[in-house]
Design a protein around this motif. Structure first.
Motif, PDB file in Angstrom:
ATOM      1  N   UNK A 170      51.049  45.276  23.642  1.00  0.00           N
ATOM      2  CA  UNK A 170      50.518  44.388  24.962  1.00  0.00           C
ATOM      3  C   UNK A 170      51.148  43.966  25.794  1.00  0.00           C
ATOM      4  N   UNK A 171      51.799  43.505  25.217  1.00  0.00           N
ATOM      5  CA  UNK A 171      53.251  42.605  26.199  1.00  0.00           C
ATOM      6  C   UNK A 171      53.772  44.354  27.110  1.00  0.00           C
ATOM      7  N   UNK A 172      53.753  45.137  26.344  1.00  0.00           N
ATOM      8  CA  UNK A 172      54.580  46.264  27.200  1.00  0.00           C
ATOM      9  C   UNK A 172      53.776  46.826  28.098  1.00  0.00           C
ATOM     10  N   UNK A 173      52.930  46.624  28.089  1.00  0.00           N
ATOM     11  CA  UNK A 173      52.396  47.038  29.153  1.00  0.00           C
ATOM     12  C   UNK A 173      51.731  46.395  30.670  1.00  0.00           C
ATOM     13  N   UNK A 174      51.624  44.913  29.387  1.00  0.00           N
ATOM     14  CA  UNK A 174      51.478  43.786  30.889  1.00  0.00           C
ATOM     15  C   UNK A 174      52.635  43.704  31.513  1.00  0.00           C
ATOM     16  N   UNK A 175      54.257  43.740  31.245  1.00  0.00           N
ATOM     17  CA  UNK A 175      55.773  43.923  32.113  1.00  0.00           C
ATOM     18  C   UNK A 175      54.914  44.773  32.980  1.00  0.00           C
ATOM     19  N   UNK A 176      54.550  46.392  32.732  1.00  0.00           N
ATOM     20  CA  UNK A 176      54.112  47.503  33.155  1.00  0.00           C
ATOM     21  C   UNK A 176      53.611  46.998  34.695  1.00  0.00           C
ATOM     22  N   UNK A 183      57.516  44.374  42.512  1.00  0.00           N
ATOM     23  CA  UNK A 183      58.380  45.968  42.416  1.00  0.00           C
ATOM     24  C   UNK A 183      60.236  45.065  42.753  1.00  0.00           C
ATOM     25  N   UNK A 184      60.022  43.924  43.564  1.00  0.00           N
ATOM     26  CA  UNK A 184      61.554  43.563  43.768  1.00  0.00           C
ATOM     27  C   UNK A 184      61.461  42.947  42.626  1.00  0.00           C
ATOM     28  N   UNK A 185      61.474  42.388  41.866  1.00  0.00           N
ATOM     29  CA  UNK A 185      62.156  41.773  40.418  1.00  0.00           C
ATOM     30  C   UNK A 185      62.052  42.483  39.367  1.00  0.00           C
ATOM     31  N   UNK A 186      61.713  43.955  40.046  1.00  0.00           N
ATOM     32  CA  UNK A 186      61.828  45.190  38.304  1.00  0.00           C
ATOM     33  C   UNK A 186      63.632  44.903  38.042  1.00  0.00           C
ATOM     34  N   UNK A 355      46.102  36.930  36.040  1.00  0.00           N
ATOM     35  CA  UNK A 355      45.128  37.998  36.104  1.00  0.00           C
ATOM     36  C   UNK A 355      45.487  38.946  36.945  1.00  0.00           C
ATOM     37  N   UNK A 356      45.339  37.671  37.855  1.00  0.00           N
ATOM     38  CA  UNK A 356      46.019  38.616  39.486  1.00  0.00           C
ATOM     39  C   UNK A 356      47.650  39.252  39.071  1.00  0.00           C
ATOM     40  N   UNK A 357      48.397  38.646  38.247  1.00  0.00           N
ATOM     41  CA  UNK A 357      50.193  38.751  38.094  1.00  0.00           C
ATOM     42  C   UNK A 357      50.611  39.649  37.828  1.00  0.00           C
ATOM     43  N   UNK A 358      49.147  40.298  36.692  1.00  0.00           N
ATOM     44  CA  UNK A 358      48.512  41.849  35.826  1.00  0.00           C
ATOM     45  C   UNK A 358      48.360  42.624  36.737  1.00  0.00           C
ATOM     46  N   UNK A 359      47.990  42.229  37.564  1.00  0.00           N
ATOM     47  CA  UNK A 359      47.569  42.973  38.559  1.00  0.00           C
ATOM     48  C   UNK A 359      45.677  44.316  37.884  1.00  0.00           C
ATOM     49  N   UNK A 360      44.956  42.971  37.665  1.00  0.00           N
ATOM     50  CA  UNK A 360      43.941  42.741  37.184  1.00  0.00           C
ATOM     51  C   UNK A 360      42.739  42.436  38.398  1.00  0.00           C
ATOM     52  N   UNK A 361      43.514  41.611  39.149  1.00  0.00           N
ATOM     53  CA  UNK A 361      42.377  41.301  39.672  1.00  0.00           C
ATOM     54  C   UNK A 361      42.844  40.555  40.827  1.00  0.00           C
ATOM     55  N   UNK A 362      42.474  40.742  42.008  1.00  0.00           N
ATOM     56  CA  UNK A 362      42.825  39.653  43.588  1.00  0.00           C
ATOM     57  C   UNK A 362      42.146  38.836  44.020  1.00  0.00           C
ATOM     58  N   UNK A 363      43.237  38.133  43.817  1.00  0.00           N
ATOM     59  CA  UNK A 363      42.784  36.696  44.956  1.00  0.00           C
ATOM     60  C   UNK A 363      41.662  36.593  46.313  1.00  0.00           C
ATOM     61  N   UNK A 364      41.952  37.720  47.122  1.00  0.00           N
ATOM     62  CA  UNK A 364      41.710  37.553  48.982  1.00  0.00           C
ATOM     63  C   UNK A 364      40.217  37.260  49.193  1.00  0.00           C
ATOM     64  N   UNK A 365      39.758  37.116  47.744  1.00  0.00           N
ATOM     65  CA  UNK A 365      37.997  36.962  48.341  1.00  0.00           C
ATOM     66  C   UNK A 365      37.412  38.412  48.778  1.00  0.00           C
ATOM     67  N   UNK A 366      37.671  39.768  48.964  1.00  0.00           N
ATOM     68  CA  UNK A 366      37.244  40.622  49.202  1.00  0.00           C
ATOM     69  C   UNK A 366      36.996  41.667  48.076  1.00  0.00           C
TER      70      UNK A 366
END
Length: 546
Positions: A170-176, A183-186, A355-366
Motif C-alpha cells: 500500500x505504501x508503494x502504491x501511495x508513493x506512485x 511530479x515535480x517532487x519525483x 486522499x487529495x495528496x494520493x490523487x483519490x479525490x479532488x477538493x475543487x468542488x466539481x
C-alpha cells in the motif's frame, strides 16, 4: 420577570427564540414539546442563553391570560414530563408565573441546546423559520453537532502503532499516486524513506501514525487500532427482485480495497442505437470516474464515530447505490452544484487532505457536478441523492430510460444543468417545490398541476415524444362528464365499474391508480350536485330534474 415580559411584549413580532400562545386552558402537550425542541435549538444557533415560550399572550402581543395548569403542583410537574421526552433530559430553566393586570401569564424559560447536542422531542429534531415551527434541517443539526468536535477523528495519532503496521504494497502504491499528483517532487523523493514520505504526503504527524494512515495504508490486521470505528467497505449484488445473490467485505488498506471493489462491480456493456445510423453505440454501464468518485467520497465523508460501514449495492437491473453514515454537511446537493466550489469545512479534514495528496479525490468542488454532467452526456438518468436518517446515499443508473427524450432534452439550448436536474425529477415522478415548478413553467417545459407535472407540448414536440405528452395531459372535466352522459343516455344506467372501464384509460398517465379513482369519484359527485345525474341503488342514471 415582569420587566422581562414587558421587553418581550415590545418585540415587533415573534421570532426564532420567542413564541406567544393564547393557551386559555388546554394546550397540546406534544406541541408544547415540539416548541421546546425548536426554541432550544434556535437559541443555540443564535448563540443566546435561553428562549421563551409565553402562554396567555396572543400573537399580536396582547395579554389575555391563561388557565393552563392552574394548580402549582401540576404546573411544576411539567418540568419532569418534558425531561422524559427530550435529549439528555433537558427541561425548563424555570417556569415563571406572572400576575399581569390583564391576567395570568406563564413564561417558560427554555435553555439553549448544549454545545454539540441538538435537542430532540420524542426522537425528532425541531427548529424555527421565523415564526414557523418545523423540522430542524440537516445543515443546522450538523452545525450544532460540530460544535463539540474540537478534534478531527481522522487526525488522531495512534500511539501504539508504527510504520510496521502499514502494508508495504500500500505504501508503494501511495508513493506512485503521490508522484502522479506532484511530479515535480519525483527527483527529490528518491532519497525519502517511508516515514519521510508519509510525513510529506500528510498521512502521519511528526513521524507518528494517524488513524488516516491506518485506514488507507494499514495492514488488514491493523484495523483493530480504529475500534469501535469500522474500516470496512461492503459490496452486495442483488437481483431484480432485490434478493441478495453475492457479497464481499473489504477492509484495510482502503487505498488498495477501492480498486478491488471497482473490479468487483460487473460493469457490463450497454448498447443503444445512435441517431442517424443503423450501428449500435456500445459503452460501459457505469463511467469509471463516477464509480471511483462516489466510492472515494463515501470513504472520505463517512462519520466513523458512528461505527458503520461504507456500502456499495449493485442491482442487476442496472443501478449502483453507494452509501455512508453521517449528515451531508453542505445541506443539499443543489447547493453544491450551484456553488461549484470547495466546501468551507469537512468532517474528516485530515483524511480528505491525505486522499487529495494520493490523487483519490479532488477538493475543487466539481466532483459531484462532474458526475451529473457525465450522466447527462450519456443520456442516462442523473445521480439521485437520498439524504436522511443520518446517511448519504447516491444511486447511479447505468441505462437509458428514454433516449429520444433524454437526448433532445440534454441538447435543449435554453436549459442549464440546474434546469435539467429539475426536469429529471419530473421524469422520475419526484416532487417539485412551488418555486421550482414555477421556474420550469416559465421556461415552458412542464405543464400540469401539483403534484402531477408532466412534459409540456413544447418539449414533447422538440423531443418527438408527442404521444406521451397526450397521454400525460388531462382533458377538460367537461369532456369526461360528456362521456358519462352519453354512456347513461345509451344504456339507461351505469354502475361505478362501468364508469371506471369507460374513463380509466382516458385519464392522464401522470395520475396513479388511487388518484384516478378519486378523480372519477369527484366527477360523479360534481355531476350529482349540478343536477345531471342521480344515484339509483348502486348505479347512476340521468337526473329527473336535469
Amino acid at each position: 420577570m415582569k420587566q422581562q415580559l414587558e421587553i418581550l411584549l415590545r418585540c415587533n413580532s415573534e421570532n426564532e427564540i420567542v413564541e406567544f400562545k393564547e393557551a386559555k386552558r388546554n394546550y397540546d402537550f406534544n406541541k408544547l414539546g415540539r416548541y421546546f425542541s425548536a426554541l432550544s435549538n434556535e437559541a443555540n444557533l443564535k448563540r443566546v442563553k435561553q428562549a421563551w415560550l409565553v402562554f396567555g399572550v396572543k400573537d399580536n402581543q396582547t395579554v389575555v391570560g391563561t388557565k393552563f395548569r392552574a394548580s402549582p403542583k401540576e404546573l411544576q410537574s411539567l418540568k419532569k414530563e418534558v425531561a422524559d421526552k427530550t435529549t439528555n433530559r433537558l427541561t425548563f430553566v424555570a417556569i415563571h408565573e406572572i400576575d399581569h393586570s390583564e391576567g395570568r401569564v406563564l413564561m417558560f424559560e427554555i435553555p439553549a441546546a448544549p454545545q454539540g447536542i441538538p435537542i430532540a422531542w420524542d426522537g425528532h429534531y425541531y427548529g424555527r423559520d421565523g415564526e414557523s415551527l418545523g423540522p430542524l434541517n440537516l445543515e443546522e443539526i450538523e452545525r450544532i453537532r460540530s460544535q463539540s468536535r474540537l478534534t478531527d477523528w481522522s487526525a488522531e495519532v495512534v500511539p501504539s502503532a508504527s510504520v510496521y503496521d502499514l502494508a508495504p504494497e500500500a505504501i508503494k502504491v501511495a508513493r506512485e499516486k503521490f508522484f502522479q499528483k506532484n511530479p515535480k517532487l519525483v527527483n527529490e523523493a528518491e532519497h525519502w524513506d517511508d516515514i519521510t514520505f508519509l510525513n510529506k504526503a500528510k498521512l502521519t504527524i511528526n513521524n507518528q501514525i494517524t488513524r488516516t494512515a491506518i485506514l488507507l495504508l494499514g495492514k488488514s490486521e491493523s484495523s483493530y487500532f480504529l475500534n469501535p470505528a469500522s474500516a470496512t467497505v461492503t459490496w452486495i449484488l442483488k437481483d431484480r427482485d432485490g434478493l441478495e445473490r453475492d457479497y464481499q467485505h473489504f477492509d484495510c488498506p482502503l487505498l488498495l480495497s477501492v480498486d478491488e471493489v471497482f473490479h468487483k462491480i460487473r460493469n457490463l456493456k450497454y448498447r443503444y442505437m445512435k441517431e442517424g445510423t443503423l450501428f449500435p453505440e456500445e459503452i460501459d454501464q457505469y463511467d469509471p470516474y463516477i464509480i471511483r468518485e462516489a466510492l472515494n467520497n463515501a470513504i472520505a465523508h463517512q462519520d466513523y464515530e458512528l461505527g458503520g460501514k461504507v456500502s456499495v449495492i449493485e442491482f442487476e437491473d442496472g443501478r449502483l447505490c453507494f452509501s455512508n453514515l453521517g449528515l451531508f454537511i453542505p445541506g443539499s446537493v443543489e447547493s453544491v452544484i450551484q456553488s461549484d466550489a470547495p466546501e468551507s469545512r469537512y468532517r474528516n479534514r485530515f483524511l480528505v487532505d491525505a486522499m487529495v495528496n494520493l490523487n483519490m479525490i479532488d477538493t475543487i468542488g466539481s466532483g459531484i457536478r462532474k458526475m451529473f454532467l457525465i450522466q447527462k452526456k450519456r443520456f442516462f438518468p442523473l445521480p439521485e441523492y437520498e439524504l436522511g436518517n443520518n446517511r448519504v446515499q447516491v444511486t447511479i443508473t447505468g441505462r437509458v430510460i428514454d433516449i429520444a427524450y433524454a437526448r433532445k432534452l440534454a441538447e435543449y439550448p435554453e436549459l442549464t444543468l440546474e434546469d435539467i436536474i429539475l426536469m429529471d425529477r419530473v421524469q422520475k415522478r419526484k416532487p417539485l417545490k412551488e418555486e421550482q415548478a414555477k421556474h420550469l413553467k416559465a421556461l415552458g417545459v412542464i405543464e400540469g398541476r401539483k403534484p402531477n407535472y408532466h412534459i409540456s407540448a413544447q418539449v414533447a414536440d422538440h423531443s418527438g415524444d408527442r404521444a406521451q405528452y397526450i397521454r400525460n395531459r388531462a382533458f377538460d372535466d367537461q369532456h369526461y362528464k360528456q362521456l358519462i352522459i352519453e354512456y347513461i343516455g345509451k344504456f339507461g344506467t351505469a354502475k361505478r365499474v362501468d364508469i371506471n372501464g369507460l374513463l380509466l384509460d382516458k385519464l392522464p398517465d401522470v395520475l396513479d391508480p388511487n388518484q384516478k379513482d378519486n378523480k372519477i369519484k369527484n366527477l360523479l359527485q360534481a355531476m350529482r350536485k349540478e343536477g345531471l345525474i342521480e344515484p339509483e341503488g348502486k348505479s347512476w342514471r340521468k337526473s329527473k330534474t336535469g
